[in-house]
Design an enzyme around this catalytic site. Structure first.
Site, PDB file in Angstrom:
ATOM      1  N   ASP A 227       8.546   9.540  82.908  1.00  0.00           N
ATOM      2  CA  ASP A 227       8.309   8.360  83.611  1.00  0.00           C
ATOM      3  C   ASP A 227       6.959   7.686  83.248  1.00  0.00           C
ATOM      4  OD1 ASP A 227       8.765   6.589  85.767  1.00  0.00           O
ATOM      5  OD2 ASP A 227       9.461   8.548  87.161  1.00  0.00           O
ATOM      6  N   HIS A 365      19.100   1.719  82.737  1.00  0.00           N
ATOM      7  CA  HIS A 365      18.364   1.727  83.957  1.00  0.00           C
ATOM      8  C   HIS A 365      17.039   0.431  83.372  1.00  0.00           C
ATOM      9  CE1 HIS A 365      15.412   2.428  87.052  1.00  0.00           C
ATOM     10  NE2 HIS A 365      15.006   2.986  86.434  1.00  0.00           N
TER      11      HIS A 365
END
Length: 503
Positions: A227, A365
């Site tokens: 991330d 996403h």
């Protein structure tokens, strides 16, 4: 000189002095220098600027990094963090204590320099009801902040608020302390000092502890994906933007700075709106969904097909390598290179941007939340700085074997922006939850964001995930990411904490 709330409080207790005179005792507030940083720096994530480089670019932009609370611009670099949500019982007493705490609030300048870092970072932010409790009546020009997240639940796609943490289900939370360090013990010491300082002027409503995942999962969220790679660069802070990194004006994140078009009170300068969401992740269930739906490409084993399916859902492999550059197999070397792992825009020579999903689905996403060249010119208006951290334990062997979550885990999601309606709220509602976005494609309904898209608890459809048949729809009957509620906060500048908020 670096002030620390631990030493400030201890001097107060020993000397029996009133709070305000304590800050005039200089030597007692010096702390030993750190030799290791309280921040993490995974290879895949872009580096923070050096202290000298940040000072140079900040001066060119007239950005005062000493005045900006440290959590706002650093992104997803924290090691361990605690969120203490509180209500204010006595405004007068609270303000006296806040005047002392303001001397210990960690600035951006401090966080960038190990020699200036405190034992634990301390930041603070307030909800609209918190401003009301302090009799701060100026409008900050943000309707979402003024209304609070509880009234925004349906707009954000939550299936009601029955699943919310009870403290978030209402407007009783007035503020949040954010504390971060490389040691849980140091955070605990800092929290104890804060509780002594504020005493009965506050009541703790809720707390949440987060920490990075262990070992080679440093920087990865609980589904296993790296991330924090594609943060925007900020003029006046980002000294050396990485290839592919969008650089935006500081006013998209900080109030009353270049690029912020909204009229604000002068004291709001260098503050930022903090959107907090506790996002529960159903990891065993997610892994089973991937295992049950492998991409059937020639030469792929079922395990490889499932890994590819997950990568196309996210838009990146678990290593962080983008599928736009590694469409069939993971590439850990690419993932760990910040000069390459964000250098893509979904367009390819000879391909049609309106129809080609062979590299990256429209519904992935990272594409739904940052469309890159799907917009022409590139969108610079709808950006956030993400500063979240995982919470909860690793998946147990029992959970993995049963494919059922037994202990809650997830992401303490934080987004900073100068306009919640153009930042987090817009990205969630108008992009992630909108099955018609991305617009202008041959498929007019690419589907929901495969990871964070919400449909009020109803089933969601997603297309483009199968590279052998882009028109094939998948139906998700379960939300693998579930909202447990949250709140909108304002993180004031350090100068505002010393004046407007404490007088």
């Amino acid at each position: 000189m670096r002030f620390n709330i631990i030493s400030i409080v201890s001097v107060s207790l020993v000397a029996g002095l009133a709070l305000q005179p304590v800050i005039a005792v200089p030597g007692s507030n010096l702390k030993p220098r750190r030799t290791t940083s309280i921040l993490t720096n995974p290879d895949a994530q872009p580096d923070l600027p050096s202290p000298s480089a940040a000072a140079t670019v900040a001066a060119a932009e007239s950005l005062n990094l000493d005045n900006i609370q440290g959590d706002i611009l650093i992104g997803m670099k924290k090691n361990k963090e605690r969120f203490i949500f509180f209500s204010i019982n006595n405004a007068k007493s609270f303000k006296k204590s806040l005047k002392v705490l303001a001397l210990a609030i960690t600035s951006t300048t401090q966080l960038l320099d190990v020699n200036k870092q405190p034992q634990a970072m301390v930041n603070i932010a307030f909800s609209q009801t918190g401003l009301n409790a302090l009799n701060i009546t100026d409008s900050l020009g943000d309707p979402a902040f003024a209304g609070g997240m509880f009234t925004d639940a349906a707009f954000l796609g939550d299936p009601g608020t029955s699943n919310w943490v009870s403290a978030f289900a209402g407007t009783s939370i007035h503020g949040v302390f954010l504390l971060a360090s490389d040691s849980t013990d140091l955070i605990d010491i800092e929290i104890a000092s804060i509780k002594v300082l504020f005493g009965s002027s506050i009541t703790q409503q809720y707390s949440l502890a987060g920490q990075v995942r262990p070992g080679d999962q440093l920087g990865h969220e609980h589904f296993g994906f790296m991330d924090g790679i594609s943060q925007p660069g900020i003029s006046g802070f980002t000294a050396n933007p990485t290839p592919g990194q969008t650089v935006i004006d500081p006013g998209h994140i900080l109030l009353n700075e270049t690029g912020d078009p909204v009229a604000r009170p002068s004291w709001a300068k260098d503050g930022s709106f903090l959107a907090f969401r506790q996002l529960k992740q159903l990891v065993p269930e997610f892994e089973k969904f991937l295992a049950d739906n492998p991409i059937n490409e020639p030469g792929l084993t079922p395990a490889q097909g499932s890994a590819l399916f997950g990568a196309r859902l996210m838009g990146r492999w678990k290593s962080g390598a983008p599928v736009d550059l590694a469409p069939m197999f993971d590439d850990p070397e690419l993932a760990s290179d910040p000069l390459r792992n964000n250098n893509f825009n979904f367009s390819h020579p000879g391909s049609d941007l309106t129809s080609d999903q062979s590299n990256c689905p429209f519904s992935a996403h990272i594409r739904k939340t940052a469309p890159r060249s799907d917009f022409n010119p590139v969108n610079v208006n709808n950006h956030i700085i993400r500063a979240g951290i995982p919470y909860g334990p690793e998946v147990s062997t029992t959970e993995a074997a049963s494919n059922v979550t037994q202990t809650e885990r997830g992401l303490a999601f934080i987004a900073y922006q100068s306009n919640i309606g153009a930042g987090f709220r817009f990205i969630q509602h108008s992009w992630a939850n909108n099955p018609g976005f991305i617009f202008g494609k041959n498929d007019s309904t690419p589907g929901f964001d495969a990871v964070i898209g919400q449909n009020a608890g109803q089933a969601r459809f997603i297309s483009g995930l199968d590279p052998t048949d882009a028109s094939r729809d998948f139906t998700l009957v379960m939300d693998f990411v579930q909202s447990r509620g949250g709140e909108y906060f304002f993180s004031p500048s350090i100068s505002a904490l010393k004046t407007t908020f404490s007088t």
